[in-house]
Design a protein around this motif. Structure first.
Motif, PDB file in Angstrom:
ATOM      1  N   LEU A   1       0.422  -1.022   0.060  1.00 50.55           N
ATOM      2  CA  LEU A   1      -0.134  -0.286  -0.331  1.00 50.55           C
ATOM      3  C   LEU A   1       1.179   0.759   0.394  1.00 50.55           C
ATOM      4  N   CYS A   2       0.778   1.769  -0.728  1.00 50.58           N
ATOM      5  CA  CYS A   2       1.193   3.569  -1.155  1.00 50.58           C
ATOM      6  C   CYS A   2      -0.125   4.667  -0.712  1.00 50.58           C
ATOM      7  N   VAL A   3       0.304   5.386   0.063  1.00 48.95           N
ATOM      8  CA  VAL A   3      -0.736   6.652   0.124  1.00 48.95           C
ATOM      9  C   VAL A   3       0.148   8.213  -0.192  1.00 48.95           C
ATOM     10  N   TYR A   4      -0.651   8.696  -0.989  1.00 51.36           N
ATOM     11  CA  TYR A   4      -0.184   9.830  -1.308  1.00 51.36           C
ATOM     12  C   TYR A   4      -0.924  10.925  -0.248  1.00 51.36           C
ATOM     13  N   ASP A   5      -0.081  12.056   0.334  1.00 54.26           N
ATOM     14  CA  ASP A   5      -1.118  12.568   1.064  1.00 54.26           C
ATOM     15  C   ASP A   5      -1.247  14.208   0.911  1.00 54.26           C
ATOM     16  N   PHE A   6      -1.981  14.471  -0.374  1.00 52.84           N
ATOM     17  CA  PHE A   6      -2.311  15.571  -0.517  1.00 52.84           C
ATOM     18  C   PHE A   6      -1.793  16.887  -0.239  1.00 52.84           C
ATOM     19  N   GLU A   7      -2.395  17.009   1.193  1.00 54.93           N
ATOM     20  CA  GLU A   7      -2.154  18.926   1.891  1.00 54.93           C
ATOM     21  C   GLU A   7      -0.454  18.823   2.249  1.00 54.93           C
ATOM     22  N   ASN A   8      -0.446  16.944   2.826  1.00 56.71           N
ATOM     23  CA  ASN A   8       1.337  17.258   2.825  1.00 56.71           C
ATOM     24  C   ASN A   8       2.194  17.481   2.286  1.00 56.71           C
ATOM     25  N   LYS A   9       2.131  16.649   1.351  1.00 58.62           N
ATOM     26  CA  LYS A   9       2.474  16.830  -0.014  1.00 58.62           C
ATOM     27  C   LYS A   9       4.441  15.004   0.219  1.00 58.62           C
ATOM     28  N   LEU A  10       3.193  14.398   0.666  1.00 60.25           N
ATOM     29  CA  LEU A  10       4.178  12.946   1.415  1.00 60.25           C
ATOM     30  C   LEU A  10       3.148  11.689   0.820  1.00 60.25           C
ATOM     31  N   TRP A  11       4.197  11.021   1.008  1.00 62.36           N
ATOM     32  CA  TRP A  11       4.073   9.545   0.249  1.00 62.36           C
ATOM     33  C   TRP A  11       4.254   8.627   1.760  1.00 62.36           C
ATOM     34  N   PHE A  12       3.518   8.154   2.178  1.00 61.22           N
ATOM     35  CA  PHE A  12       4.112   6.891   3.160  1.00 61.22           C
ATOM     36  C   PHE A  12       3.775   5.745   2.210  1.00 61.22           C
ATOM     37  N   GLN A  13       3.864   4.361   3.417  1.00 60.21           N
ATOM     38  CA  GLN A  13       3.014   3.581   3.564  1.00 60.21           C
ATOM     39  C   GLN A  13       2.548   2.944   4.970  1.00 60.21           C
ATOM     40  N   PRO A  14       1.504   2.800   5.126  1.00 57.52           N
ATOM     41  CA  PRO A  14       0.677   2.636   6.125  1.00 57.52           C
ATOM     42  C   PRO A  14       1.293   1.119   6.826  1.00 57.52           C
ATOM     43  N   GLU A  15       0.840   1.304   7.958  1.00 60.91           N
ATOM     44  CA  GLU A  15       1.226   0.104   8.706  1.00 60.91           C
ATOM     45  C   GLU A  15      -0.122  -0.522   8.883  1.00 60.91           C
ATOM     46  N   GLY A  16      -0.428  -1.278   8.083  1.00 57.77           N
ATOM     47  CA  GLY A  16      -1.503  -1.593   8.036  1.00 57.77           C
ATOM     48  C   GLY A  16      -1.863  -3.448   9.261  1.00 57.77           C
ATOM     49  N   SER A  17      -3.393  -3.661   9.496  1.00 57.75           N
ATOM     50  CA  SER A  17      -3.524  -4.461  10.309  1.00 57.75           C
ATOM     51  C   SER A  17      -4.987  -5.084   9.868  1.00 57.75           C
ATOM     52  N   GLY A  18      -5.247  -6.359  10.226  1.00 61.80           N
ATOM     53  CA  GLY A  18      -6.325  -6.959   9.807  1.00 61.80           C
ATOM     54  C   GLY A  18      -5.936  -8.599   9.210  1.00 61.80           C
ATOM     55  N   ASN A  19      -7.282  -9.262   9.061  1.00 66.94           N
ATOM     56  CA  ASN A  19      -6.814 -11.165   9.074  1.00 66.94           C
ATOM     57  C   ASN A  19      -7.930 -11.981   8.367  1.00 66.94           C
ATOM     58  N   GLY A  20      -6.991 -12.634   7.564  1.00 65.66           N
ATOM     59  CA  GLY A  20      -8.159 -13.151   6.395  1.00 65.66           C
ATOM     60  C   GLY A  20      -8.363 -14.280   6.911  1.00 65.66           C
ATOM     61  N   SER A  21      -8.714 -15.169   5.923  1.00 62.51           N
ATOM     62  CA  SER A  21      -9.406 -16.542   6.654  1.00 62.51           C
ATOM     63  C   SER A  21      -8.193 -17.387   6.524  1.00 62.51           C
ATOM     64  N   ASP A  22      -7.313 -17.129   5.982  1.00 62.10           N
ATOM     65  CA  ASP A  22      -5.590 -17.802   6.170  1.00 62.10           C
ATOM     66  C   ASP A  22      -4.703 -16.947   6.742  1.00 62.10           C
ATOM     67  N   GLY A  23      -5.469 -16.129   7.599  1.00 64.08           N
ATOM     68  CA  GLY A  23      -4.843 -15.701   8.492  1.00 64.08           C
ATOM     69  C   GLY A  23      -3.785 -14.639   8.320  1.00 64.08           C
ATOM     70  N   GLN A  24      -3.451 -14.352   6.947  1.00 64.31           N
ATOM     71  CA  GLN A  24      -2.350 -13.179   6.361  1.00 64.31           C
ATOM     72  C   GLN A  24      -3.626 -11.198   7.142  1.00 64.31           C
ATOM     73  N   VAL A  25      -2.122 -10.410   7.092  1.00 69.32           N
ATOM     74  CA  VAL A  25      -2.622  -9.331   6.813  1.00 69.32           C
ATOM     75  C   VAL A  25      -4.249  -8.520   6.582  1.00 69.32           C
ATOM     76  N   GLY A  26      -3.365  -9.063   4.508  1.00 69.50           N
ATOM     77  CA  GLY A  26      -4.002  -8.251   3.801  1.00 69.50           C
ATOM     78  C   GLY A  26      -4.321  -9.033   2.564  1.00 69.50           C
ATOM     79  N   PRO A  27      -4.729  -8.339   1.547  1.00 71.07           N
ATOM     80  CA  PRO A  27      -5.132  -9.168   0.467  1.00 71.07           C
ATOM     81  C   PRO A  27      -3.632  -9.884  -0.240  1.00 71.07           C
ATOM     82  N   SER A  28      -3.060 -11.217  -0.950  1.00 70.32           N
ATOM     83  CA  SER A  28      -2.254 -11.571  -1.490  1.00 70.32           C
ATOM     84  C   SER A  28      -1.744 -10.488  -3.142  1.00 70.32           C
ATOM     85  N   PRO A  29      -0.552 -10.727  -2.942  1.00 67.93           N
ATOM     86  CA  PRO A  29      -0.005  -9.562  -3.760  1.00 67.93           C
ATOM     87  C   PRO A  29      -0.704 -10.172  -5.521  1.00 67.93           C
ATOM     88  N   ARG A  30      -1.148  -9.216  -6.106  1.00 68.42           N
ATOM     89  CA  ARG A  30      -1.904  -9.264  -7.191  1.00 68.42           C
ATOM     90  C   ARG A  30      -2.191  -7.843  -8.201  1.00 68.42           C
TER      91      ARG A  30
END
Length: 510
Positions: free
Chosen positions: A48-77
């Motif tokens: 995940l790569c996020v661009y914040d308009f106001e601060n002109k900042l690119w960042f990669q948030p530390e996402g959380s979560g869980n899927g049916s197989d225990g993964q944090v987020g979607p598989s690569p695609r």
């Protein structure tokens, strides 16, 4: 009039996203752009790569979560769909390797938490290269795609509250099955353009689907209508983008003919708009050279600006960022800066198109004269105006750029300052000597052009060579030293930059 401007390091802070194609990029309200997934060479990614308009900042948030197989987020695609409803980004399908995916995820962009969703109803089959759009602030409509065996023409509507899918029963004539198309909601209709269809042809047709809204006063039976609009319609293509821009839809890029994702395809880089007021296709006026042609990129809007990222041209995966801005935008004023001329900024912008045509005419004249020389075995020179070439230690823009590479040092004596300037100049030349055209920011073109002309003057004119002699020596071909008399970097076209850099590197080796 709009201008293409390659984004410079000063436009952003933070870590820029890595090169990719087949990714998605969506707007979260008026504050952020979220880039997800994609393909780099043969590697599928899930960052995940996020661009914040106001601060002109690119960042990669530390996402959380869980899927049916225990993964944090979607598989690569890559080649999945991503649609935003309020602060939630819904992701469905895509491809990972040779496998088509049918899983369904949502990202809460307030807390950067992924959730894998269990949906109900008429579940769509796993697929990639589908297209989807939001219907208001609750539903999503998805059309078409490729399931690994056949091209699809089905329409599914998802209720994001109940998580129920419904396959829409559509009467009347249907568009040919396709994938790699675009789907865009315009008021009460979903517009579908292009894509690749059954049997392999790439299409350039435009269809509208009605009956997606459920308001009582509507009560429309779902149905497709093929739209044949007047104007300068785009050529058939897939892998393009369509971005909403007020009273028009902006189409950019894509590829046509040839094999699927092969180097033999024709890739596009022109802008075409569908004007919603006059209901016709129009060419979008831009006054300078567009980015390199590509497909499977992303194009998002930020107010009156558009931001292009990534893509694929049959050979390379792009990681560049480009602005498309109106002429009164501060970013457009960069095109006017040139150390080799004193033309005011606004006048330089107005002259950009004129000087490009003049440069092309000059090249044709030089070609004709060279041919005459070759046939008659005589020496013929073209009269050109003198060019002011200044010493590098008097070239303020060159020195500032060079100094930024080695860092700002403490104040020293005059002799020490000269020594520092020499080191800085050599560092900048070493930097350009190792660079590729894609790594040269727009702001460096002016100093690079000036130093190129400076080296030519130093190596040849100072040794007593005439103007006609040095333009014909040391390089093979009749376009040798072809940029010596270019007065401004604004006269350079995108396809000139690799040639300029190649000649510059040869000058450095002398």
């Amino acid at each position: 009039m709009h201008y293409w401007v390659r984004a410079s390091p000063s436009d952003f802070t933070g870590t820029l996203p890595q090169p990719r194609s087949g990714h998605t990029a969506v707007n979260i309200g008026k504050s952020k752009i979220v880039v997800f997934g994609g393909l780099v060479d043969k590697l599928f990614i899930s960052d995940l790569c996020v661009y914040d308009f106001e601060n002109k900042l690119w960042f990669q948030p530390e996402g959380s979560g869980n899927g049916s197989d225990g993964q944090v987020g979607p598989s690569p695609r890559a080649f999945h769909i991503a649609v935003v409803i309020d602060c939630h980004m819904f992701v469905f399908g895509g491809r990972s390797g040779s496998k088509r995916l049918g899983d369904f995820w949502v990202l809460d962009t307030d807390i950067w938490q992924w959730s894998e969703l269990t949906s109900f109803g008429d579940l769509p089959s796993p697929r990639d290269f589908a297209a989807a759009s939001a219907i208001g602030n609750r539903k999503i409509v998805m059309y078409g795609g490729w399931d690994g065996k056949k091209w699809l023409s089905d329409v599914y509507v998802l209720d994001t509250i109940s998580l129920e899918w419904m396959e829409l029963s559509v009467s009347g004539s249907l568009p040919p099955p396709r994938c790699g198309h675009t789907a865009t909601m315009v008021e009460k209709r979903m517009l579908v353009y292009g894509g690749r269809g059954g049997g392999g042809p790439i299409m350039g047709d435009l269809w509208a689907l009605k009956g997606l809204l459920e308001e009582e006063e509507e009560n429309e039976t779902p149905g497709w209508t093929q739209l044949k609009l007047p104007g300068q319609a785009p050529s058939p293509r897939c892998g393009h983008t369509v971005t909403s821009g007020g009273h028009y839809l902006l189409l950019f890029g894509g590829h046509g003919t040839g094999g699927w994702l092969s180097r033999y395809d024709i890739y596009y880089n022109e802008c075409v708009i569908l004007d919603r007021v006059s209901v016709q296709w129009k060419r979008f006026p831009t006054s300078n050279e567009p980015p390199p042609a590509r497909a499977y990129h992303s194009m998002t809007s930020i107010g009156s600006r558009y931001l292009l990222f990534g893509g694929f041209d049959g050979k390379s995966t792009f990681g560049d960022l480009w602005w498309l801005v109106p002429e009164d935008d501060p970013i457009a004023k960069r095109l006017a800066s040139s150390p080799a001329t004193n033309v005011p900024e606004d006048e330089d912008l107005a002259m950009a198109k004129k000087t490009q045509l003049s440069h092309e005419a000059s090249q044709k004249e030089e070609s004709a004269v060279s041919e005459l020389q070759k046939r008659l075995d005589i020496s013929v020179s073209i009269s050109v105006p003198d060019l002011q070439v200044i010493d590098e230690f008097e070239d303020k823009e060159f020195l500032e750029l060079a100094s930024s590479l080695i860092g700002a040092g403490e104040k020293v004596s005059n002799d020490g300052q000269i020594s520092n300037n020499q080191k800085a100049a050599q560092a900048l030349r070493d930097h350009w000597g190792k660079s590729t055209p894609k790594l040269i920011p727009l702001k460096e073109l002016g100093p690079l052009l000036c130093d190129y002309q400076r080296l030519i003057s130093r190596h040849h004119i100072s040794n007593g060579a005439s103007d006609s002699q040095f333009t014909e020596s040391n390089f093979s071909g009749k376009e040798a030293y072809r940029f010596y008399h270019v007065k401004s970097a604004s006269q350079l076209r995108m396809d000139d930059i690799p040639k300029l850099l190649e000649e510059y590197k040869q000058l450095l080796s002398k």
